[in-house]
Design a protein around this motif. Structure first.
Motif, PDB file in Angstrom:
ATOM      1  N   ILE A  47      30.960  58.118 -25.634  1.00 24.64           N
ATOM      2  CA  ILE A  47      32.236  58.979 -25.634  1.00 24.64           C
ATOM      3  C   ILE A  47      32.989  57.949 -24.977  1.00 24.64           C
ATOM      4  O   ILE A  47      32.909  58.103 -23.259  1.00 24.64           O
ATOM      5  N   CYS A  48      33.724  57.098 -25.301  1.00 22.61           N
ATOM      6  CA  CYS A  48      34.397  56.135 -24.689  1.00 22.61           C
ATOM      7  C   CYS A  48      35.769  55.974 -25.460  1.00 22.61           C
ATOM      8  O   CYS A  48      36.205  56.461 -26.177  1.00 22.61           O
ATOM      9  N   PRO A  49      36.912  55.073 -24.752  1.00 27.08           N
ATOM     10  CA  PRO A  49      38.017  54.821 -25.263  1.00 27.08           C
ATOM     11  C   PRO A  49      37.937  54.156 -26.680  1.00 27.08           C
ATOM     12  O   PRO A  49      36.862  53.433 -26.946  1.00 27.08           O
ATOM     13  N   PRO A  50      38.728  54.465 -27.806  1.00 29.64           N
ATOM     14  CA  PRO A  50      38.497  54.022 -29.110  1.00 29.64           C
ATOM     15  C   PRO A  50      38.296  52.679 -29.198  1.00 29.64           C
ATOM     16  O   PRO A  50      37.450  52.069 -30.006  1.00 29.64           O
ATOM     17  N   HIS A  51      39.275  51.989 -28.371  1.00 25.68           N
ATOM     18  CA  HIS A  51      39.078  50.532 -28.498  1.00 25.68           C
ATOM     19  C   HIS A  51      37.868  49.740 -28.225  1.00 25.68           C
ATOM     20  O   HIS A  51      37.557  48.888 -28.504  1.00 25.68           O
ATOM     21  N   ALA A  52      37.011  50.572 -27.622  1.00 24.68           N
ATOM     22  CA  ALA A  52      35.637  50.061 -26.918  1.00 24.68           C
ATOM     23  C   ALA A  52      34.622  50.338 -27.675  1.00 24.68           C
ATOM     24  O   ALA A  52      33.421  50.036 -27.328  1.00 24.68           O
ATOM     25  N   ALA A  53      34.626  51.233 -28.666  1.00 24.79           N
ATOM     26  CA  ALA A  53      33.654  51.637 -29.452  1.00 24.79           C
ATOM     27  C   ALA A  53      32.625  50.862 -30.040  1.00 24.79           C
ATOM     28  O   ALA A  53      31.553  50.814 -29.704  1.00 24.79           O
ATOM     29  N   LYS A  54      33.331  49.586 -30.666  1.00 27.04           N
ATOM     30  CA  LYS A  54      32.419  48.598 -31.154  1.00 27.04           C
ATOM     31  C   LYS A  54      31.749  47.877 -30.174  1.00 27.04           C
ATOM     32  O   LYS A  54      30.424  47.161 -30.232  1.00 27.04           O
ATOM     33  N   GLU A  55      32.447  47.372 -29.149  1.00 33.40           N
ATOM     34  CA  GLU A  55      31.798  46.702 -27.976  1.00 33.40           C
ATOM     35  C   GLU A  55      30.448  47.346 -27.476  1.00 33.40           C
ATOM     36  O   GLU A  55      29.501  46.614 -27.041  1.00 33.40           O
ATOM     37  N   VAL A  56      30.836  48.766 -27.180  1.00 32.98           N
ATOM     38  CA  VAL A  56      29.761  49.493 -26.441  1.00 32.98           C
ATOM     39  C   VAL A  56      28.569  49.670 -27.421  1.00 32.98           C
ATOM     40  O   VAL A  56      27.540  49.575 -26.948  1.00 32.98           O
ATOM     41  N   ALA A  57      28.859  49.986 -28.629  1.00 34.40           N
ATOM     42  CA  ALA A  57      27.894  49.893 -29.681  1.00 34.40           C
ATOM     43  C   ALA A  57      26.780  48.413 -29.648  1.00 34.40           C
ATOM     44  O   ALA A  57      25.588  48.470 -29.799  1.00 34.40           O
ATOM     45  N   GLY A  58      27.814  47.399 -29.620  1.00 32.50           N
ATOM     46  CA  GLY A  58      27.043  46.099 -29.571  1.00 32.50           C
ATOM     47  C   GLY A  58      25.957  46.066 -28.328  1.00 32.50           C
ATOM     48  O   GLY A  58      24.826  45.236 -28.537  1.00 32.50           O
ATOM     49  N   GLU A  59      26.206  46.710 -27.381  1.00 33.26           N
ATOM     50  CA  GLU A  59      25.097  46.654 -26.295  1.00 33.26           C
ATOM     51  C   GLU A  59      23.830  47.412 -26.695  1.00 33.26           C
ATOM     52  O   GLU A  59      22.787  47.294 -25.906  1.00 33.26           O
ATOM     53  N   PHE A  60      23.872  48.321 -27.849  1.00 34.84           N
ATOM     54  CA  PHE A  60      22.865  48.704 -28.301  1.00 34.84           C
ATOM     55  C   PHE A  60      22.235  48.383 -29.778  1.00 34.84           C
ATOM     56  O   PHE A  60      21.462  48.968 -30.115  1.00 34.84           O
ATOM     57  N   ALA A  61      22.464  47.209 -29.895  1.00 32.77           N
ATOM     58  CA  ALA A  61      22.075  46.515 -30.979  1.00 32.77           C
ATOM     59  C   ALA A  61      20.397  46.389 -30.728  1.00 32.77           C
ATOM     60  O   ALA A  61      20.061  45.992 -29.852  1.00 32.77           O
ATOM     61  N   GLY A  62      19.547  46.887 -31.525  1.00 29.27           N
ATOM     62  CA  GLY A  62      18.162  46.945 -31.498  1.00 29.27           C
ATOM     63  C   GLY A  62      17.523  48.106 -31.064  1.00 29.27           C
ATOM     64  O   GLY A  62      16.423  48.441 -31.125  1.00 29.27           O
ATOM     65  N   TYR A  63      18.449  49.157 -30.447  1.00 28.86           N
ATOM     66  CA  TYR A  63      18.029  50.305 -30.068  1.00 28.86           C
ATOM     67  C   TYR A  63      17.577  51.374 -31.361  1.00 28.86           C
ATOM     68  O   TYR A  63      18.013  51.140 -32.385  1.00 28.86           O
TER      69      TYR A  63
END
Length: 281
Positions: free
Chosen positions: A68-84
């Protein structure tokens, strides 16, 4: 559902309120304080969250992660969970295309993606806020919030459906708010604002209060809505429709002042004055 461990990224006003509902439900709710402000830490403590320090720790320890973050950061935040390999819930105000891109990233690493869209303010009582979810694993998120004041509704098995619903809803609510503010700014510049308000009171009485409410919202948090309007514009463009409506709304909200401390009766004037300033380079 049995209680589980859930991570929330990142506990702003909405994220902390959603996390609080999960904690009250009996789940263990974690957040990552690394790189976050003192205000974020205070909100997380109020919500009953436990500090796991880093996103990597959330990925290791949590069966579910809610972004639950600002829209522009959604993909960057998801990138931290690659492999989750747990269930990743992207509950951000993003276009269906962005939601599907996040889903591809998560699923490529072995995780499960649930698309989400929140309508309403931070949940405090029953009936005010809904989280729409979609995707093959959406029902598991519905179960997480059973018995809380946040209404969670599955709208289908396809990632992108929940985001599409959110985009269409906000296209009207926030998009028309931006239009009203722009109209009041033009009327002020041309010296006819009082006459416009008088005509509205006679023929469109709801617009007087609506424009004042739009000013209060823009004053308090409108500057954060630029990214959401850009995502809505992208949603319209992907459907073959004009994107200019919401690109313009993004510009209006980008120009909106951050909170100024203006008295309630002066907020509309403060917003209009700011909108009429030359745009920053």
């Amino acid at each position: 559902m049995d209680t589980v461990t859930i991570g929330v990224l990142h506990p702003g006003d909405m994220g902390s309120a959603v996390g609080r509902q999960l904690a009250l439900r009996g789940h263990e709710v974690l957040y990552a304080s690394s790189g976050r402000s003192a205000e974020t830490r205070a909100r997380a403590e109020w919500a009953g969250m436990t500090d796991a320090a880093t996103p990597a720790a959330l990925a290791r320890d949590c069966a579910f992660v809610l972004s639950i973050c600002p829209p522009h950061a959604a993909k960057e935040v998801a990138g931290e969970f690659a492999g989750y390999r747990g269930t990743y819930v992207d509950a951000n105000a993003v276009s269906p295309t962005t939601a599907r891109e996040v889903g591809s990233l998560i699923e490529a690493g072995g995780g499960r993606m649930v698309d989400g869209g929140i309508i309403g303010g931070p949940p405090e009582r029953v009936g005010t806020t809904r989280l729409y979810v979609s995707g093959a694993h959406a029902d598991s998120v519905v179960d997480l919030f059973e018995g809380t004041v946040l209404g969670v509704r599955s709208v289908g098995d396809d990632v992108g459906l929940a985001s599409a619903l959110k985009m269409c809803y906000a296209a009207w609510t926030k998009g028309t708010s931006a239009l009203l503010l722009a109209i009041r700014a033009v009327a002020t510049r041309e010296g006819v604002d009082a006459g416009l308000v008088a005509e509205w009171e006679q023929s469109q009485s709801a617009l007087v209060n609506r424009s004042a409410g739009a000013a209060r919202a823009a004053h308090d948090k409108g500057w954060r809505w630029r990214g959401e309007m850009e995502e809505i514009a992208a949603t319209f463009a992907a459907a073959g429709l004009p994107e200019g409506f919401h690109q313009a709304a993004a510009d209006v909200f980008a120009r909106s002042p951050r909170p100024t401390g203006a008295a309630p009766d002066d907020v509309l004037a403060a917003v209009v004055d700011t909108l009429l300033l030359p745009p920053a380079d």
